[in-house]
Design a protein around this motif. Structure first.
Motif, PDB file in Angstrom:
ATOM      1  N   ILE A  94      14.525 -47.965   5.951  1.00 32.89           N
ATOM      2  CA  ILE A  94      13.067 -47.893   6.004  1.00 32.89           C
ATOM      3  C   ILE A  94      12.539 -47.175   4.752  1.00 32.89           C
ATOM      4  O   ILE A  94      11.481 -47.516   4.228  1.00 32.89           O
ATOM      5  CB  ILE A  94      12.606 -47.204   7.316  1.00 32.89           C
ATOM      6  CG1 ILE A  94      11.183 -47.647   7.658  1.00 32.89           C
ATOM      7  CG2 ILE A  94      12.655 -45.703   7.248  1.00 32.89           C
ATOM      8  CD1 ILE A  94      11.098 -48.973   8.311  1.00 32.89           C
ATOM      9  N   LEU A  95      13.321 -46.202   4.255  1.00 34.18           N
ATOM     10  CA  LEU A  95      12.914 -45.527   3.019  1.00 34.18           C
ATOM     11  C   LEU A  95      12.926 -46.506   1.839  1.00 34.18           C
ATOM     12  O   LEU A  95      12.054 -46.484   0.982  1.00 34.18           O
ATOM     13  CB  LEU A  95      13.845 -44.348   2.718  1.00 34.18           C
ATOM     14  CG  LEU A  95      13.647 -43.115   3.599  1.00 34.18           C
ATOM     15  CD1 LEU A  95      14.727 -42.077   3.318  1.00 34.18           C
ATOM     16  CD2 LEU A  95      12.272 -42.515   3.372  1.00 34.18           C
ATOM     17  N   GLN A  96      13.944 -47.381   1.820  1.00 35.85           N
ATOM     18  CA  GLN A  96      14.014 -48.384   0.760  1.00 35.85           C
ATOM     19  C   GLN A  96      12.870 -49.394   0.889  1.00 35.85           C
ATOM     20  O   GLN A  96      12.191 -49.721  -0.077  1.00 35.85           O
ATOM     21  CB  GLN A  96      15.355 -49.121   0.849  1.00 35.85           C
ATOM     22  CG  GLN A  96      15.428 -50.411   0.050  1.00 35.85           C
ATOM     23  CD  GLN A  96      15.808 -50.192  -1.397  1.00 35.85           C
ATOM     24  OE1 GLN A  96      16.892 -49.736  -1.709  1.00 35.85           O
ATOM     25  NE2 GLN A  96      14.890 -50.509  -2.298  1.00 35.85           N
ATOM     26  N   ALA A  97      12.660 -49.861   2.102  1.00 38.69           N
ATOM     27  CA  ALA A  97      11.693 -50.940   2.314  1.00 38.69           C
ATOM     28  C   ALA A  97      10.262 -50.475   2.079  1.00 38.69           C
ATOM     29  O   ALA A  97       9.461 -51.183   1.489  1.00 38.69           O
ATOM     30  CB  ALA A  97      11.847 -51.502   3.719  1.00 38.69           C
ATOM     31  N   LYS A  98       9.943 -49.279   2.546  1.00 41.16           N
ATOM     32  CA  LYS A  98       8.547 -48.835   2.491  1.00 41.16           C
ATOM     33  C   LYS A  98       8.250 -47.960   1.272  1.00 41.16           C
ATOM     34  O   LYS A  98       7.138 -47.920   0.783  1.00 41.16           O
ATOM     35  CB  LYS A  98       8.203 -48.027   3.747  1.00 41.16           C
ATOM     36  CG  LYS A  98       8.317 -48.812   5.036  1.00 41.16           C
ATOM     37  CD  LYS A  98       6.983 -49.408   5.419  1.00 41.16           C
ATOM     38  CE  LYS A  98       7.064 -49.894   6.861  1.00 41.16           C
ATOM     39  NZ  LYS A  98       5.959 -50.786   7.198  1.00 41.16           N
ATOM     40  N   ARG A  99       9.260 -47.220   0.822  1.00 44.49           N
ATOM     41  CA  ARG A  99       9.005 -46.235  -0.228  1.00 44.49           C
ATOM     42  C   ARG A  99       9.737 -46.538  -1.522  1.00 44.49           C
ATOM     43  O   ARG A  99       9.538 -45.860  -2.525  1.00 44.49           O
ATOM     44  CB  ARG A  99       9.416 -44.843   0.262  1.00 44.49           C
ATOM     45  CG  ARG A  99       8.503 -44.265   1.308  1.00 44.49           C
ATOM     46  CD  ARG A  99       7.380 -43.469   0.681  1.00 44.49           C
ATOM     47  NE  ARG A  99       6.331 -43.196   1.641  1.00 44.49           N
ATOM     48  CZ  ARG A  99       5.263 -43.970   1.827  1.00 44.49           C
ATOM     49  NH1 ARG A  99       5.119 -45.063   1.111  1.00 44.49           N
ATOM     50  NH2 ARG A  99       4.348 -43.673   2.713  1.00 44.49           N
TER      51      ARG A  99
ATOM     52  N   SER B 155       9.389 -61.615   4.881  1.00 43.84           N
ATOM     53  CA  SER B 155       8.951 -60.245   4.631  1.00 43.84           C
ATOM     54  C   SER B 155      10.102 -59.412   4.069  1.00 43.84           C
ATOM     55  O   SER B 155      11.129 -59.235   4.731  1.00 43.84           O
ATOM     56  CB  SER B 155       8.443 -59.620   5.919  1.00 43.84           C
ATOM     57  OG  SER B 155       8.526 -58.223   5.821  1.00 43.84           O
ATOM     58  N   PRO B 156       9.965 -58.890   2.849  1.00 43.31           N
ATOM     59  CA  PRO B 156      11.026 -58.059   2.282  1.00 43.31           C
ATOM     60  C   PRO B 156      11.326 -56.839   3.151  1.00 43.31           C
ATOM     61  O   PRO B 156      12.492 -56.465   3.312  1.00 43.31           O
ATOM     62  CB  PRO B 156      10.450 -57.626   0.929  1.00 43.31           C
ATOM     63  CG  PRO B 156       9.440 -58.650   0.591  1.00 43.31           C
ATOM     64  CD  PRO B 156       8.859 -59.097   1.895  1.00 43.31           C
ATOM     65  N   VAL B 157      10.290 -56.236   3.723  1.00 39.54           N
ATOM     66  CA  VAL B 157      10.500 -55.058   4.562  1.00 39.54           C
ATOM     67  C   VAL B 157      11.371 -55.416   5.755  1.00 39.54           C
ATOM     68  O   VAL B 157      12.354 -54.747   6.069  1.00 39.54           O
ATOM     69  CB  VAL B 157       9.138 -54.493   5.038  1.00 39.54           C
ATOM     70  CG1 VAL B 157       9.343 -53.393   6.064  1.00 39.54           C
ATOM     71  CG2 VAL B 157       8.337 -53.991   3.853  1.00 39.54           C
ATOM     72  N   ARG B 158      11.011 -56.530   6.409  1.00 36.62           N
ATOM     73  CA  ARG B 158      11.724 -56.926   7.609  1.00 36.62           C
ATOM     74  C   ARG B 158      13.199 -57.231   7.296  1.00 36.62           C
ATOM     75  O   ARG B 158      14.111 -56.756   7.983  1.00 36.62           O
ATOM     76  CB  ARG B 158      11.040 -58.170   8.198  1.00 36.62           C
ATOM     77  CG  ARG B 158      11.637 -58.646   9.476  1.00 36.62           C
ATOM     78  CD  ARG B 158      10.830 -59.804  10.066  1.00 36.62           C
ATOM     79  NE  ARG B 158      11.710 -60.638  10.846  1.00 36.62           N
ATOM     80  CZ  ARG B 158      12.275 -61.759  10.400  1.00 36.62           C
ATOM     81  NH1 ARG B 158      12.007 -62.171   9.192  1.00 36.62           N
ATOM     82  NH2 ARG B 158      13.095 -62.445  11.154  1.00 36.62           N
ATOM     83  N   ILE B 159      13.439 -57.987   6.223  1.00 35.93           N
ATOM     84  CA  ILE B 159      14.821 -58.370   5.899  1.00 35.93           C
ATOM     85  C   ILE B 159      15.637 -57.153   5.470  1.00 35.93           C
ATOM     86  O   ILE B 159      16.790 -56.985   5.871  1.00 35.93           O
ATOM     87  CB  ILE B 159      14.840 -59.444   4.791  1.00 35.93           C
ATOM     88  CG1 ILE B 159      14.188 -60.724   5.302  1.00 35.93           C
ATOM     89  CG2 ILE B 159      16.257 -59.735   4.331  1.00 35.93           C
ATOM     90  CD1 ILE B 159      14.874 -61.348   6.493  1.00 35.93           C
ATOM     91  N   THR B 160      15.024 -56.258   4.685  1.00 34.47           N
ATOM     92  CA  THR B 160      15.726 -55.045   4.272  1.00 34.47           C
ATOM     93  C   THR B 160      16.170 -54.257   5.495  1.00 34.47           C
ATOM     94  O   THR B 160      17.331 -53.857   5.615  1.00 34.47           O
ATOM     95  CB  THR B 160      14.801 -54.170   3.398  1.00 34.47           C
ATOM     96  OG1 THR B 160      14.402 -54.917   2.266  1.00 34.47           O
ATOM     97  CG2 THR B 160      15.501 -52.905   2.936  1.00 34.47           C
ATOM     98  N   VAL B 161      15.245 -54.061   6.414  1.00 34.88           N
ATOM     99  CA  VAL B 161      15.553 -53.249   7.589  1.00 34.88           C
ATOM    100  C   VAL B 161      16.580 -53.946   8.480  1.00 34.88           C
ATOM    101  O   VAL B 161      17.587 -53.356   8.873  1.00 34.88           O
ATOM    102  CB  VAL B 161      14.262 -52.928   8.376  1.00 34.88           C
ATOM    103  CG1 VAL B 161      14.600 -52.307   9.712  1.00 34.88           C
ATOM    104  CG2 VAL B 161      13.376 -52.018   7.554  1.00 34.88           C
TER     105      VAL B 161
END
Lengths: 537, 365
Positions: B131-136, B245-251
């Motif tokens: 989540i740190l990678q995806a959001k921050r 969604s990059p966030v979704r796939i990262t997580v």
């Protein structure tokens, strides 16, 4: 040589061949460029133009063949050898250090000693001299990142001249320039020619060849198909030599019959991640059955407009599709929900957006539509069905080679674009967003793509076309909107305007009446540079 | 195409890499005054020539399959999950809690429960870096490395202060109840007059590892999610264009990766130690990186590479036991294999590619 009084050619290549694995990029190429002339090399993408020039500049070693410079055989092993032979190169993608000043860039790699001061002083003097001689004015102390693209290109030319190049190679130099900047570049080249410099111009634009070159060589599939005097040829003949068959350069189309507006954009604003406002209140309408062309120099917000409409980024304002407003905040929408609303998007950059290059062709034919229920079987994707359908699409769009198992990166630019087009068009969208439809696409495929766009228009689709090629905008559009600095500078009808007027609008000049407009262009460009410089601080 | 055939890329390159590593190792062994052929014979004999040796080799391989798969899934989304070590240790905590505090009637139910618990704990530990990678945009390599240390410290604290049985002298939980004892290979394959895999730790978890290989293969190459993970891994802008969604796939891919690393604890903690000890992952999280690199992030490749590293672990232990070779040398040999198969991949690939092109050109000319 039969004529004893003849002078030696500035550049003579004899029987150059170069293969990359099984691909023969250059096949037994011979060419003579006389000193004090502008020699054009034209050919489609992948014809081997860049490979040939890379051999001349020492980036590649030819498998066989000889390079002669001013009557002497040269062994050009690297770019240092090329420079000492008097050859300078201006690359399509500039090789400048962004946070260095113009002077520092000019002496980079040509410093006279450990201390910079003497070199800088020497360069300052010689830059002043060059600027006066060739209309190459540029502020020696400006940082590269604050210069416009046209000025950056001048720095590249200055770099070559500072190294005392007599032979200048320019690779697709006008791709990033406004028409006014391109005209200025051509004036510079004319000046260099008058001073006895030899210029080799690589381009895929027939108009430039006709306008400025003395002789032109045509390349096709690694071979030199012809070398002719420019005055004795025509664009049609050159196009035929490039492609190997007759090509229709004009787009054949009936007048548009537009109906109700399908895409309505009001006061669209977008700010990028650096806090720079890229769209400053765009309002546009696209009706069913018409092509709205967006003209403009790249980087003036066209990409952002496509990204917003395609659901790749957020914006404020209102966008209605078939009368219904769509979400621009990104909270309830993305690329897939846009597609569900009938918006198909052929993006500007097919390598990084439109395709996954490492995916096979069949995987790419559902990219963005991979959630569609008809290609699922239970928990899994129905790969067999997708493959069958991909094969059919590739046959219909004449994608070559018609092998769905081949990775997308192994297709030529034109065939890659056909894969993207097939995917987006076959879903029967209401709106087609299409960016740079023929960038890096060979002439044969351009004809096909243009016909396809007009066919869709006639089928009652709303088409938003973004292109930096003015010819393309003029021949395809039913209406033209010109973008500059995130704003629409005006709308024109293709029959009632011309390249000059559009060029001025593209440079931000709305008063396109009087002669003073030309002067206004430079003023506007400088104003823009200053603004951008301010934004950086 | 300027490439060599796929089989050469998948088979020949790793084989030659191993060969070079083996030759270098042999030179090191010879320099220490021992016959390298004798050393190799000892390794093969200890790891492969008797069923108890296989029992150890497969036990280690099981660990490496899980951590190798974990790294592979993250690789497909172009993320470097260095945190397998920490995720496996936290997975061990999940297994321990599940085994100690739930009165399971039968090992099979306990195995299901522990699988879920290990996966959930491992995934949880990967979630925070994800989540740190995806959001921050905090780089996943840095955060997962740091989370390894946090995991080690956390487990240390919990073992010393909370889970240590009263009167216990070492930082470990109590031994798990008899009911959750997993069948070992010895239990499963021995007959009355022929005892196989005697005393070795390989257990039923090996088959779960094989199932995990199949599941990962299906996930990556057959499902929508796998399609999106690979697309995102190849091109983030492409993913955005397609509405992925990059966030979704990262997580999600980090959750799957963490869960797979966590599953390692079933083998090590539930199957072998039968209690949670300090550093239960024993470096398998890091070996997983080499396994994934060597296996080209493909489950079959991961399986084979895990077997190789299982052999090196067990053979190395045998070598240290029987020969006058310091234990550290085994680490050197393993490091050489990692160096050549992982880090120096192109060292072998480029010359081989040129060789293929040269022969092909001769063929066509």
């Amino acid at each position: 040589m039969s004529d004893p009084s003849a002078i030696d050619p500035a550049i003579e290549l004899k029987g150059i061949s170069k293969a990359f694995g099984p691909v023969q990029a250059n096949k037994d190429i011979s060419i003579r460029v006389m000193p004090g002339t502008i020699h054009g090399i034209i050919g489609e993408n992948g014809a081997g133009k860049s490979t040939l020039m890379s051999i001349l500049y020492g980036f590649y070693k030819a498998d066989s063949g000889e390079v002669w410079v001013n009557g002497q055989k040269k062994d050009i092993t690297d770019s240092q050898a090329a420079i000492s032979a008097g050859i300078g190169m201006v690359f399509q993608h500039f090789k400048l250090v962004q946070n260095f000043s113009v002077l520092e860039n000019v002496i980079l790699g040509a410093e006279d000693g450990a201390m910079l001061k003497p070199s800088l002083n020497k360069a300052r003097g010689s830059l002043k001299h060059l600027a006066e001689e060739y209309e190459l004015q540029v502020d020696p102390d400006a940082l590269i990142e604050n210069l416009s693209v046209g000025h950056q290109q001048r720095v590249e030319i200055l770099k070559a001249l500072y190294r005392e190049a007599d032979i200048l190679i320019l690779d697709e130099p006008t791709g990033v320039l406004t028409p006014a900047e391109a005209d200025h570049l051509f004036r510079i080249l004319e000046g260099l020619k008058r001073e006895g410099k030899t210029i080799i111009l690589i381009t895929h634009k027939l108009r430039e060849i006709m306008e400025i070159t003395d002789t032109v060589s045509v390349m096709r599939r690694g071979e030199m198909t012809a070398t002719v005097k420019t005055a004795e040829t025509s664009p049609e003949e050159l196009a035929e030599l490039m492609v190997g068959r007759k090509v229709l350069l004009r787009v054949d189309k009936k007048p548009a019959q537009p109906k109700a507006p399908i895409l309505e954009i009001e006061n669209l604003r977008h700010t990028d991640s650096h806090g720079v406002e890229r769209l400053k209140g765009i309002s546009l309408q696209v009706r069913a059955g018409e092509v709205l062309g967006i003209a403009g120099v790249s980087g003036n917000g066209q990409s952002e407009l496509l990204h917003v409409l395609g659901g790749m980024t957020t914006a404020t304002g209102t966008v209605r599709v078939n009368g219904q407003e769509i979400d621009l905040t990104g909270k309830h929408s993305d690329g897939q929900s846009r597609r569900a609303r009938g918006i198909a998007h052929v993006p500007e950059d097919r390598h990084h957006e439109g395709l996954i290059l490492d995916y096979t062709a069949w995987e790419n034919t559902v990219f963005g539509y991979h959630q569609a229920p008809e290609i699922q079987s239970g928990l899994f994707m129905d790969n067999a069905a997708i493959k069958t359908e991909a094969q059919a699409k590739m046959d219909r769009y004449d994608v070559r080679p018609p092998d769905p198992n081949l990775a997308a990166k192994n297709f030529s630019g034109g065939n890659q674009q056909k894969i993207v087009l097939a995917r987006e068009i076959e879903r029967d969208p209401d709106i087609l967003l299409i960016g740079q439809p023929t960038r890096g696409v060979d002439i044969g495929a351009i004809e096909f793509i243009h016909k396809e766009i007009i066919r869709l228009r006639d089928a009652g689709k709303a088409i938003l076309l973004v292109s930096v090629e003015l010819d393309e905008i003029l021949s395809l559009s039913d209406r033209i909107a010109v973008m500059f600095d995130g704003q629409i500078m005006g709308e024109r009808l293709p029959d009632e305007t011309n390249q000059t007027e559009l060029g001025l609008l593209m440079a931000g000049v709305t008063d396109t009446g009087g002669k003073s407009a030309i002067a206004a262009v430079d003023a506007q460009l400088h104003a823009k540079e200053a603004r951008e410089a301010a934004q950086h601080d | 195409m300027d490439k060599m055939p796929a089989w050469a890329d998948a088979v020949l390159v790793p084989l030659i890499s191993i060969l070079i590593a083996a030759v270098l190792s042999a030179l090191v062994i010879a320099a220490l005054g021992m016959n390298p052929f004798e050393a190799f014979r000892l390794m093969v004999e200890g790891a492969l020539m008797k069923s108890s040796g296989w029992g150890y080799t497969l036990y280690y391989a099981t660990n490496f399959i899980f951590t190798g798969l974990a790294v592979s899934v993250a690789f497909h989304a172009k993320m470097f999950n260095i945190g397998g070590e920490g995720q496996a240790q936290i997975g061990g905590l999940g297994v321990a809690l599940c085994c100690l505090f739930i009165p399971w009637p039968h090992w099979s139910l306990a195995l299901i429960g522990a699988t879920i618990s290990a996966a959930a704990f491992g995934a949880l530990w990967a979630y925070v870096p994800a989540i740190l990678q995806a959001k921050r945009g905090s780089h996943i390599v840095i955060t997962t490395i740091m989370f390894n240390f946090i995991a080690a410290a956390l487990i240390n604290y919990i073992l010393v202060n909370i889970l240590r049985p009263s009167g216990g002298m070492e930082p470990a939980t109590a031994t798990f109840p008899e009911a959750v004892h997993l069948p070992t290979f010895q239990d499963m394959f021995s007959t009355a007059d022929n005892v196989l895999f005697r005393g070795s730790p390989a257990n039923i978890t090996f088959f779960i590892a094989i199932l995990a290989c199949i599941a990962v293969w299906l996930l990556i190459w057959r499902t929508r999610l796998g399609y999106e993970i690979r697309a995102f891994g190849h091109s983030e802008t492409g993913a955005k264009y397609a509405g992925i969604s990059p966030v979704r796939i990262t997580v999600i891919s980090m959750l799957i990766s963490g869960a797979l690393a966590g599953l390692m604890a079933i083998n090590a903690t539930m199957g072998e130690a039968e209690r949670l000890v300090l550093n239960a992952s024993e470096g398998a999280g890091f070996i997983g990186i080499a396994v994934a690199l060597m296996g080209r992030s493909h489950p079959l490749g991961v399986f084979l590479a895990a077997l190789l590293f299982g052999f090196l672990y067990q053979g190395g232990a045998e070598l240290a036991f029987w020969a006058n070779i310091p234990r550290e040398l085994i680490t050197v040999i393993q490091a050489l294999v990692i160096l050549f198969t992982g880090a120096l991949d192109n060292f072998v690939r480029w010359p081989l590619e040129r060789l293929f092109l040269a022969t092909r050109k001769k063929g066509t000319a």
